[in-house]
Design an enzyme around this catalytic site. Structure first.
Site, PDB file in Angstrom:
ATOM      1  N   ASP A  52      66.425  39.428  52.755  1.00 24.54           N
ATOM      2  CA  ASP A  52      67.723  39.031  53.307  1.00 24.54           C
ATOM      3  C   ASP A  52      67.633  38.871  54.826  1.00 24.54           C
ATOM      4  OD1 ASP A  52      67.516  41.693  53.936  1.00 24.54           O
ATOM      5  OD2 ASP A  52      69.440  42.290  53.065  1.00 24.54           O
ATOM      6  N   SER A  53      66.424  39.081  55.382  1.00 20.87           N
ATOM      7  CA  SER A  53      66.164  38.729  56.788  1.00 20.87           C
ATOM      8  C   SER A  53      66.313  37.217  56.974  1.00 20.87           C
ATOM      9  CB  SER A  53      64.772  39.193  57.213  1.00 20.87           C
ATOM     10  OG  SER A  53      63.799  38.785  56.278  1.00 20.87           O
ATOM     11  N   ASP A  91      65.490  40.127  47.659  1.00 15.44           N
ATOM     12  CA  ASP A  91      66.468  41.130  48.097  1.00 15.44           C
ATOM     13  C   ASP A  91      67.821  40.868  47.461  1.00 15.44           C
ATOM     14  OD1 ASP A  91      65.349  43.025  49.792  1.00 15.44           O
ATOM     15  OD2 ASP A  91      65.514  41.753  51.565  1.00 15.44           O
ATOM     16  N   LYS A 121      64.753  43.748  45.072  1.00 17.13           N
ATOM     17  CA  LYS A 121      64.668  44.903  45.986  1.00 17.13           C
ATOM     18  C   LYS A 121      66.080  45.301  46.403  1.00 17.13           C
ATOM     19  CE  LYS A 121      62.910  44.570  50.403  1.00 17.13           C
ATOM     20  NZ  LYS A 121      64.048  44.927  51.266  1.00 17.13           N
ATOM     21  N   GLU A 123      68.320  48.307  48.849  1.00 12.51           N
ATOM     22  CA  GLU A 123      68.242  49.317  49.898  1.00 12.51           C
ATOM     23  C   GLU A 123      69.010  50.567  49.477  1.00 12.51           C
ATOM     24  OE1 GLU A 123      69.514  47.751  53.673  1.00 12.51           O
ATOM     25  OE2 GLU A 123      68.089  46.092  53.606  1.00 12.51           O
ATOM     26  N   GLU A 190      60.727  51.532  55.939  1.00 14.22           N
ATOM     27  CA  GLU A 190      60.859  50.782  57.195  1.00 14.22           C
ATOM     28  C   GLU A 190      61.079  51.722  58.370  1.00 14.22           C
ATOM     29  OE1 GLU A 190      63.427  47.384  56.964  1.00 14.22           O
ATOM     30  OE2 GLU A 190      63.361  47.037  59.129  1.00 14.22           O
TER      31      GLU A 190
HETATM   32  O1  KIV Z   1      64.576  41.384  54.483  1.00 15.16           O
HETATM   33  C1  KIV Z   1      63.422  41.686  54.826  1.00 15.16           C
HETATM   34  O2  KIV Z   1      62.677  40.879  55.416  1.00 15.16           O
HETATM   35  C2  KIV Z   1      62.946  43.026  54.519  1.00 15.16           C
HETATM   36  C3  KIV Z   1      61.649  43.445  55.120  1.00 15.16           C
HETATM   37  C4  KIV Z   1      61.855  43.757  56.543  1.00 15.16           C
HETATM   38  C5  KIV Z   1      61.039  44.563  54.389  1.00 15.16           C
HETATM   39  O3  KIV Z   1      63.588  43.740  53.833  1.00 15.16           O
END
Ligand code: KIV
Length: 272
Positions: A52-53, A91, A121, A123, A190
């Site tokens: 989600d980056s 994510d 994934k 969090e 992280e």
């Molecule tokens: O969204 C992302 O890029 C991440 C990484 C920083 C692990 O969750």
């Protein structure tokens, strides 16, 4: 009958587990589009994270919170179309799983059906265990994410190193053990002290992938735009830049502008 896109040996969650067991480090990078995912997969990366980056590096938002489930599915399906070998993890974006486990499973099913990705994934630890359990019960592999969890940035207030104090470190270890006992296939840690990363990697049986979690974990993940130097301002201590693409691309674009303005491009050979 199953239909295989290529004969490349695919990375599965079982392959990652075997890598941990024989002490082979796992490589993971983000990708959000077809072209970048093609190169990264072809280079031999083990895991591609549709993170989600994308909210930061693709859309220019300050945090990861604004990206939507539809946008994540768009990015994920572009990546999946490019990939022959890597495991593709997506994510679950903010708001797609926190409120209740049924919503978490519904979001996951959309990702799996509409993008063709291989895992999701999430969090968090104890507070999202209901969602993790329900997604796993549908047969979808889940990767955990502990330590600095960017979707909770407004709770933390800063992007500084997490779990430096004993109490938070203990909570992180307990959460990691819980995620493993629920059936997660791996966990991202992280921005935590290297010694804590080591402790978790040694205590748990599943692979632990670090980003700013030191060298003793079972693998590393970075945002590909950071590693390639496309993003300029983001310079945390844990980042190793392998290229300065921002400057290279800017230089190439400047040369192109000059060539167009001076009527050097196109030349005789570049026209019909
Ligand atoms: O969204 C992302 O890029 C991440 C990484 C920083 C692990 O969750």
């Amino acid at each position: 009958m199953s239909v295989h896109k290529t004969t490349a040996k695919r990375v599965t969650t079982h392959v990652l587990q075997a890598m941990k067991e024989r002490g082979e480090k796992i490589s993971m990078l983000t990708a959000y589009d077809y072209s970048m995912a093609s190169v990264i997969d072809d280079a031999g990366i083990d895991v591609i994270l549709v993170g989600d980056s994308a909210s930061n590096v693709m859309a220019g938002h300050e945090t990861t919170l604004p990206i939507t489930l539809d946008q994540m599915i768009y990015h994920a399906s572009s990546v999946v179309r490019a990939v022959n070998r890597s495991l593709v993890v997506v994510d679950l974006p903010f708001g797609a799983y926190q409120s209740n486990s049924k919503k978490a499973l519904a979001s996951t099913i959309r990702i799996m059906k509409e993008s063709g990705a291989h895992a999701v994934k999430l969090e968090g630890g104890k507070e999202i265990q209901g969602s993790v359990r329900r997604i796993l019960s549908a047969g979808v592999p889940v990767m955990g994410h502990l330590g600095l969890t960017p979707q909770s940035i407004y709770k933390f207030g800063t992007y500084t190193v997490r779990a430096k104090e004993e109490e938070e470190a203990e909570r992180l270890v307990n959460d990691a053990q819980l995620l493993e006992s629920l059936g997660c296939f791996a966990i991202v840690l992280e921005k935590i002290p290297a010694e804590l990363g080591k402790r978790v990697a040694e205590t748990l049986h599943i692979p632990i992938i670090g980003i700013g979690a030191g060298k003793y974990v079972d693998g590393q993940v970075l945002v590909s735009h950071d590693l390639l130097g496309i993003s300029k301002e983001f310079q945390p201590r844990f980042l190793r830049r392998y290229l300065n693409l921002y400057d290279d691309i800017k230089g190439a674009v400047s040369r192109y502008i000059e060539d167009v303005k001076s009527n050097d491009f196109p030349n005789e050979k570049e026209q019909y």
